[in-house]
Design a protein around this motif. Structure first.
Motif, PDB file in Angstrom:
ATOM      1  N   ALA A 426      43.044  11.090   3.145  1.00  0.00           N
ATOM      2  CA  ALA A 426      43.711  12.510   1.871  1.00  0.00           C
ATOM      3  C   ALA A 426      44.964  13.158   2.971  1.00  0.00           C
ATOM      4  CB  ALA A 426      42.639  13.101   2.723  1.00  0.00           C
ATOM      5  N   VAL A 427      45.340  13.320   4.346  1.00  0.00           N
ATOM      6  CA  VAL A 427      46.520  13.311   4.602  1.00  0.00           C
ATOM      7  C   VAL A 427      47.621  12.605   4.130  1.00  0.00           C
ATOM      8  CG1 VAL A 427      47.197  13.977   6.443  1.00  0.00           C
ATOM      9  CG2 VAL A 427      45.567  15.094   6.946  1.00  0.00           C
ATOM     10  N   LEU A 428      47.392  11.230   4.623  1.00  0.00           N
ATOM     11  CA  LEU A 428      48.631  10.022   4.068  1.00  0.00           C
ATOM     12  C   LEU A 428      48.861  10.050   2.218  1.00  0.00           C
ATOM     13  CD1 LEU A 428      50.158   7.957   4.990  1.00  0.00           C
ATOM     14  CD2 LEU A 428      48.584   6.562   5.052  1.00  0.00           C
ATOM     15  N   ALA A 429      47.473  10.479   1.600  1.00  0.00           N
ATOM     16  CA  ALA A 429      47.744  10.393   0.394  1.00  0.00           C
ATOM     17  C   ALA A 429      49.040  11.776  -0.432  1.00  0.00           C
ATOM     18  CB  ALA A 429      46.691  10.567  -0.256  1.00  0.00           C
ATOM     19  N   LYS A 430      48.112  12.402   0.727  1.00  0.00           N
ATOM     20  CA  LYS A 430      49.656  13.587   0.794  1.00  0.00           C
ATOM     21  C   LYS A 430      51.296  13.536   0.905  1.00  0.00           C
ATOM     22  CE  LYS A 430      49.133  18.922   1.909  1.00  0.00           C
ATOM     23  NZ  LYS A 430      51.030  18.815   2.308  1.00  0.00           N
ATOM     24  N   ILE A 431      51.662  13.136   2.473  1.00  0.00           N
ATOM     25  CA  ILE A 431      52.912  13.218   2.717  1.00  0.00           C
ATOM     26  C   ILE A 431      53.833  11.101   1.925  1.00  0.00           C
ATOM     27  CG2 ILE A 431      51.945  14.510   4.426  1.00  0.00           C
ATOM     28  CD1 ILE A 431      51.723  11.697   6.084  1.00  0.00           C
ATOM     29  N   ASP A 432      52.107  10.922   1.415  1.00  0.00           N
ATOM     30  CA  ASP A 432      52.853   9.456   0.917  1.00  0.00           C
ATOM     31  C   ASP A 432      52.357   9.845  -0.539  1.00  0.00           C
ATOM     32  OD1 ASP A 432      53.686   7.426  -0.123  1.00  0.00           O
ATOM     33  OD2 ASP A 432      53.765   6.067   2.206  1.00  0.00           O
ATOM     34  N   PRO A 433      52.769  10.299  -1.406  1.00  0.00           N
ATOM     35  CA  PRO A 433      51.765  10.085  -2.948  1.00  0.00           C
ATOM     36  C   PRO A 433      51.929   8.887  -3.612  1.00  0.00           C
ATOM     37  CG  PRO A 433      52.967  11.967  -2.651  1.00  0.00           C
ATOM     38  CD  PRO A 433      53.513  11.408  -2.317  1.00  0.00           C
ATOM     39  N   ALA A 434      52.701   7.804  -3.532  1.00  0.00           N
ATOM     40  CA  ALA A 434      52.993   6.045  -3.444  1.00  0.00           C
ATOM     41  C   ALA A 434      51.757   5.827  -2.655  1.00  0.00           C
ATOM     42  CB  ALA A 434      54.329   5.894  -3.210  1.00  0.00           C
ATOM     43  N   TRP A 435      51.841   6.090  -1.442  1.00  0.00           N
ATOM     44  CA  TRP A 435      50.603   4.511  -1.292  1.00  0.00           C
ATOM     45  C   TRP A 435      49.504   5.829  -1.174  1.00  0.00           C
ATOM     46  CZ3 TRP A 435      46.272   5.954   2.085  1.00  0.00           C
ATOM     47  CH2 TRP A 435      45.917   5.035   2.936  1.00  0.00           C
ATOM     48  N   GLY A 436      49.173   7.160  -2.135  1.00  0.00           N
ATOM     49  CA  GLY A 436      47.804   7.335  -1.992  1.00  0.00           C
ATOM     50  C   GLY A 436      47.378   6.391  -3.716  1.00  0.00           C
ATOM     51  N   MET A 437      48.200   6.890  -4.622  1.00  0.00           N
ATOM     52  CA  MET A 437      48.180   6.053  -5.910  1.00  0.00           C
ATOM     53  C   MET A 437      47.568   4.470  -5.950  1.00  0.00           C
ATOM     54  SD  MET A 437      48.189   8.651  -7.352  1.00  0.00           S
ATOM     55  CE  MET A 437      47.473   7.144  -8.860  1.00  0.00           C
ATOM     56  N   LYS A 438      48.826   3.642  -4.538  1.00  0.00           N
ATOM     57  CA  LYS A 438      48.243   2.769  -4.881  1.00  0.00           C
ATOM     58  C   LYS A 438      46.520   2.152  -4.420  1.00  0.00           C
ATOM     59  CE  LYS A 438      49.431  -2.077  -2.065  1.00  0.00           C
ATOM     60  NZ  LYS A 438      50.550  -1.940  -0.754  1.00  0.00           N
ATOM     61  N   TYR A 439      46.128   2.881  -3.110  1.00  0.00           N
ATOM     62  CA  TYR A 439      45.210   2.901  -2.088  1.00  0.00           C
ATOM     63  C   TYR A 439      43.941   3.483  -3.188  1.00  0.00           C
ATOM     64  CZ  TYR A 439      47.314  -0.169   1.203  1.00  0.00           C
ATOM     65  OH  TYR A 439      47.193  -1.735   1.610  1.00  0.00           O
ATOM     66  N   LYS A 440      44.391   4.274  -3.666  1.00  0.00           N
ATOM     67  CA  LYS A 440      43.412   5.811  -4.628  1.00  0.00           C
ATOM     68  C   LYS A 440      42.085   4.797  -5.186  1.00  0.00           C
ATOM     69  CE  LYS A 440      42.127   8.733  -8.489  1.00  0.00           C
ATOM     70  NZ  LYS A 440      42.808   9.072  -9.485  1.00  0.00           N
ATOM     71  N   PRO A 441      42.012   3.234  -5.401  1.00  0.00           N
ATOM     72  CA  PRO A 441      40.509   2.748  -5.615  1.00  0.00           C
ATOM     73  C   PRO A 441      39.753   2.272  -4.354  1.00  0.00           C
ATOM     74  CG  PRO A 441      42.246   1.529  -7.047  1.00  0.00           C
ATOM     75  CD  PRO A 441      42.844   2.818  -6.245  1.00  0.00           C
ATOM     76  N   LYS A 442      40.590   2.452  -3.581  1.00  0.00           N
ATOM     77  CA  LYS A 442      39.634   1.824  -2.020  1.00  0.00           C
ATOM     78  C   LYS A 442      39.269   2.872  -1.662  1.00  0.00           C
ATOM     79  CE  LYS A 442      41.682  -2.047  -1.491  1.00  0.00           C
ATOM     80  NZ  LYS A 442      42.611  -3.463  -0.251  1.00  0.00           N
ATOM     81  N   ALA A 443      40.120   3.676  -1.569  1.00  0.00           N
ATOM     82  CA  ALA A 443      39.643   5.195  -1.537  1.00  0.00           C
ATOM     83  C   ALA A 443      38.331   5.951  -1.803  1.00  0.00           C
ATOM     84  CB  ALA A 443      40.296   6.354  -1.679  1.00  0.00           C
ATOM     85  N   TYR A 444      39.110   6.134  -3.148  1.00  0.00           N
ATOM     86  CA  TYR A 444      37.570   6.780  -4.188  1.00  0.00           C
ATOM     87  C   TYR A 444      35.786   5.944  -3.774  1.00  0.00           C
ATOM     88  CZ  TYR A 444      39.470  10.673  -6.235  1.00  0.00           C
ATOM     89  OH  TYR A 444      39.865  11.922  -6.700  1.00  0.00           O
ATOM     90  N   SER A 445      36.056   4.426  -3.293  1.00  0.00           N
ATOM     91  CA  SER A 445      35.139   3.827  -2.863  1.00  0.00           C
ATOM     92  C   SER A 445      34.838   4.128  -2.087  1.00  0.00           C
ATOM     93  CB  SER A 445      35.365   2.284  -2.826  1.00  0.00           C
ATOM     94  OG  SER A 445      34.224   1.460  -2.880  1.00  0.00           O
ATOM     95  N   LEU A 446      35.471   4.033  -0.616  1.00  0.00           N
ATOM     96  CA  LEU A 446      34.353   4.857   0.629  1.00  0.00           C
ATOM     97  C   LEU A 446      33.991   5.880   0.420  1.00  0.00           C
ATOM     98  CD1 LEU A 446      34.218   4.669   3.228  1.00  0.00           C
ATOM     99  CD2 LEU A 446      37.049   5.371   3.829  1.00  0.00           C
ATOM    100  N   MET A 447      34.647   6.983  -0.201  1.00  0.00           N
ATOM    101  CA  MET A 447      33.980   7.954  -0.415  1.00  0.00           C
ATOM    102  C   MET A 447      32.538   7.722  -1.386  1.00  0.00           C
ATOM    103  SD  MET A 447      33.888  10.406  -3.015  1.00  0.00           S
ATOM    104  CE  MET A 447      35.247   9.991  -3.970  1.00  0.00           C
ATOM    105  N   ALA A 448      33.088   7.947  -2.474  1.00  0.00           N
ATOM    106  CA  ALA A 448      31.792   7.172  -3.112  1.00  0.00           C
ATOM    107  C   ALA A 448      30.436   6.587  -2.150  1.00  0.00           C
ATOM    108  CB  ALA A 448      31.448   7.103  -4.436  1.00  0.00           C
ATOM    109  N   ASN A 449      30.708   6.044  -1.172  1.00  0.00           N
ATOM    110  CA  ASN A 449      29.529   5.436  -0.393  1.00  0.00           C
ATOM    111  C   ASN A 449      29.114   6.733  -0.097  1.00  0.00           C
ATOM    112  OD1 ASN A 449      27.881   3.450   0.953  1.00  0.00           O
ATOM    113  ND2 ASN A 449      28.525   4.152   2.500  1.00  0.00           N
ATOM    114  N   PHE A 450      29.039   7.439  -0.128  1.00  0.00           N
ATOM    115  CA  PHE A 450      28.510   8.702   0.771  1.00  0.00           C
ATOM    116  C   PHE A 450      27.910   9.686  -0.040  1.00  0.00           C
ATOM    117  CE2 PHE A 450      30.923   6.407   4.214  1.00  0.00           C
ATOM    118  CZ  PHE A 450      29.156   6.689   5.455  1.00  0.00           C
TER     119      PHE A 450
END
Length: 694
Positions: A426-450
């Motif tokens: 979450a913090v890295l996506a905030k300070i580096d939005p381009a990185w956040g968008m690139k890794y959003k699918p993986k981030a959401y998959s990890l989140m959805a696991n719980f």
């Protein structure tokens, strides 16, 4: 990916074979969907499936084609509290004699929901609708079942019936009175300490015409005639399932599917009563009619729809009220040292929990730097987070990487570890939005696991893997056996051993809060209001539950004098136990405090908002510490809530810190405290989420 209803195919991490096949206790039609791993009924699907499940107010045990009910009593001293299982009543049917050989296991879970599950005993043709918080245990017998037997480990003293043979009163020699209600007339016979019920022939000359018999059994507490009238009145309406809905921010709505006729009678635990909105829905609280439980008195409530409203907890990136300007230079100086130290950590571990704490520590440094205006150090933190997080999301380092277990439908990572990763993401996506968008699918998959809310069978993850929507907190670990941790002698064979309660447990409330707080922050980073809303709601509920069941306050009478005098915090909480110990058998009070505080975040002040409790907690810590600086930082942080200057002096003297903590973080905490005597409610205008949602 929409984590509530996966309309698009979500990203899946590389597949791996689960070490264990799915349990044989799930019906075949459930095996095609992701399976629960931390559910309240997990004991019925793990190992032999014969460990008790607590469904409030009864312990239920299934074995040998029978189901046993227990209204448990408690045992306690300063080390533990546990509920004793005894088979007060054991139910079976005559059909098991002819069908015994055709089934390899005693029960099957044919359906489950947020608040309930259905248990079939195929060899007995009995179906149990096990709904949490029902004062009755309800089961149906098919028209093939001619005889239902009830046995007990005690002795039957008397049996009486009403004129229509649809209600029986069973009195046992342990002073218990049980009431049995039947949807059709039944008659009983008694032989060899077993009561047998069979369908009665009515005046019309039939026994129900093939209609299934529905039986409800309820314990009558204290043989109360007042409660008996209530149980009589509501015995004709029974729930077969229950679910929880997130309809509004900071609100959970319970809805039960019911059958029969009349109104539904259920039981509310103390946290339900605290959050229950009496202005919504047609409910009536019968405050004088109660059942006991390890979680506090369970109070009768009439109504098939409840609305529970939690406190509004600000989800913020930074401190709620800001850092004292006079001390920003001190924080900046600490930041320079802590950020420089990131490069020398030399991470070699493949443990997600350890790496997760390091990631969250670095992310905290970035946000503190942002808050105090020290942006020069943020690029170095960002680079560190890139390296640390990507090797897990991309699996580019030996031994590191996330994997998806196909058989169970889960990512192999513990909940607490995932919470730290989500915070860093979450913090890295905030300070580096381009990185956040690139890794959003993986981030959401990890989140959805719980945090998946979907109920669809094609979902990739089970619904809210760890969060218990009846208790309103998470279970983050399933223990297969904890007898050694308890350190108790076996009870006699006449009394069930408390070590039978293997199963779900939680030992760090703060790390549980962090899971959902971090998910809410991720929602803010991605502009996902729904994720921010659900994360905020679950974080608030975790905080309520922690204060109710882990924070042991003087005079609340929840846990009794023996335990409360020696413990200001519960160590490990299990469905049927309260233990002073926690992970790795920690009993040192400063360690226990640390494990219920870490990670130190803006939301921590809401977890410890009861200043009187915090004072008692800190004062209960020994004056001579043997554990060193690592854990004392968290104790001093709590002391800073009410004694800022003394705590600041102690923090400045620290030389060592927990893997997820830093001097910068402790100074940020101390210098963002304000006089608690002047603190009112939190200012919603300072809440990031409130600004998004207005």
């Amino acid at each position: 990916m929409a984590f509530t209803a996966e309309k698009d195919e979500p990203f899946l991490f590389p597949s791996t074979d689960d070490q264990r096949d799915p349990p044989k206790f799930f019906s075949s039609d459930l095996l095609s969907s992701p399976l629960p791993t931390h559910s309240f009924f997990q004991n019925f699907v793990e190992a032999d499936g014969n460990n008790p499940v607590y469904i409030h107010p009864y312990l239920i045990k299934s074995s040998a084609s029978s189901v046993s009910l227990c209204y448990p009593s408690s045992r306690a001293d300063y080390r533990y509290i546990y509920q004793v299982f005894k088979a007060d009543l054991t139910i079976s049917s005559s059909t098991q004699q002819t069908q015994q050989g055709s089934h390899s296991h005693p029960h099957v879970i044919s359906s489950f929901g947020d608040l309930s599950f259905t248990l079939d005993t195929p060899s007995s043709d009995l179906t149990f609708f096990l709904v949490r918080g029902s004062p009755y245990v309800t089961f149906s017998a098919s028209h093939h079942t001619s005889l239902i037997s009830i046995a007990t480990v005690h002795k039957f003293c008397s049996f009486t019936s009403n004129d229509t043979f649809t209600k029986y009163t069973l009195k046992l020699d342990n002073d218990q009175t049980w009431l049995l209600y039947a949807s059709l007339p039944i008659k009983f016979s008694y032989s060899n300490d077993i009561v047998a019920f069979s369908k009665a022939i009515t005046s019309a000359g039939n026994d129900g015409g093939g209609v299934p018999l529905v039986v409800r059994i309820a314990l009558l507490p204290n043989s109360s005639s007042q409660l008996e009238h209530v149980l009589d009145r509501y015995s004709t309406c029974y729930p077969v399932s229950g679910d929880a809905l997130f309809t509004k921010l900071y609100c959970v709505e319970y809805k039960w599917e019911k059958r029969g006729f009349g109104d539904l009678l259920m039981l509310a635990h103390p946290l339900h009563l605290q959050l229950l909105s009496k202005d919504e829905g047609n409910i009536t609280v019968l405050e004088d009619l109660k059942y006991r439980s390890i979680d506090g008195n369970l109070v009768c409530v009439v109504g098939d729809s409840w609305s529970l409203k939690a406190d509004h907890i600000p989800v913020t990136w930074h401190s709620i009220r800001g850092v004292n300007l006079r001390f920003r230079d001190e924080i900046k100086s600490a930041l320079s040292k802590d950020v420089a130290a990131l490069g020398s950590l030399g991470i070699t571990t493949n443990e997600a929990y350890y790496d997760g704490r390091i990631i969250a520590k670095a992310a905290r440094l970035a946000l503190i730097a942002e808050e105090v205006g020290f942006v020069d150090v943020i690029p170095a933190v960002k680079e560190f987070l890139h390296e640390m997080i990507q090797q897990w999301l991309d699996g580019t380092s030996d031994g590191k990487g996330l994997q998806y277990g196909v058989k169970w439908g889960r990512i192999h990572i513990e909940a607490h570890s995932a919470g730290y990763f989500l915070y860093g993401i979450a913090v890295l996506a905030k300070i580096d939005p381009a990185w956040g968008m690139k890794y959003k699918p993986k981030a959401y998959s990890l989140m959805a696991n719980f945090m998946n809310l979907a109920r669809e069978s094609n979902s990739k993850y089970t619904r809210l893997r760890c969060f218990d929507l009846y208790k309103l907190h998470s279970w983050t670990t399933y223990l297969s056996n904890h007898c050694d941790d308890v350190g108790m002698q076996q009870n006699s064979t006449s009394e069930a051993n408390h070590c039978d309660d293997v199963g779900i447990q939680q030992d760090s409330t703060s790390e549980a809060v962090n899971i959902y707080y971090s998910a809410a922050l991720m929602g803010l980073a991605y502009g996902d209001i729904h994720l921010a809303s659900i994360g905020s709601t679950l974080a608030s509920l975790e905080i309520h539950a922690a204060k109710m069941w882990w924070h042991v306050k003087e005079g609340d009478n929840l846990y009794g004098d023996y335990f409360a005098e020696e413990n200001k915090l519960v160590g490990s909480l299990l469905a049927n136990h309260r233990l002073c110990k926690m992970r790795n058998c920690y009993t040192e009070r400063e360690i226990k405090i640390g494990l219920h505080v870490l990670p130190l975040l803006p939301i921590t002040e809401f977890l410890f908002s009861n200043v009187d409790f915090v004072k008692d907690l800190v004062k209960s810590t020994p004056s001579e510490y043997n554990e060193g600086d690592t854990w004392m930082g968290f104790v001093y942080a709590l002391e800073g809530i009410y004694n800022n200057q003394v705590a600041l002096k102690k923090i400045r003297s620290l030389k060592d810190f927990d893997a997820g903590n830093t001097m910068s973080n402790l100074l940020w905490w101390i210098h963002s405290r304000h006089d608690y005597r002047k603190m009112g409610s939190c200012h919603e205008k300072q809440c990031c989420f409130c600004r998004y949602s207005c």
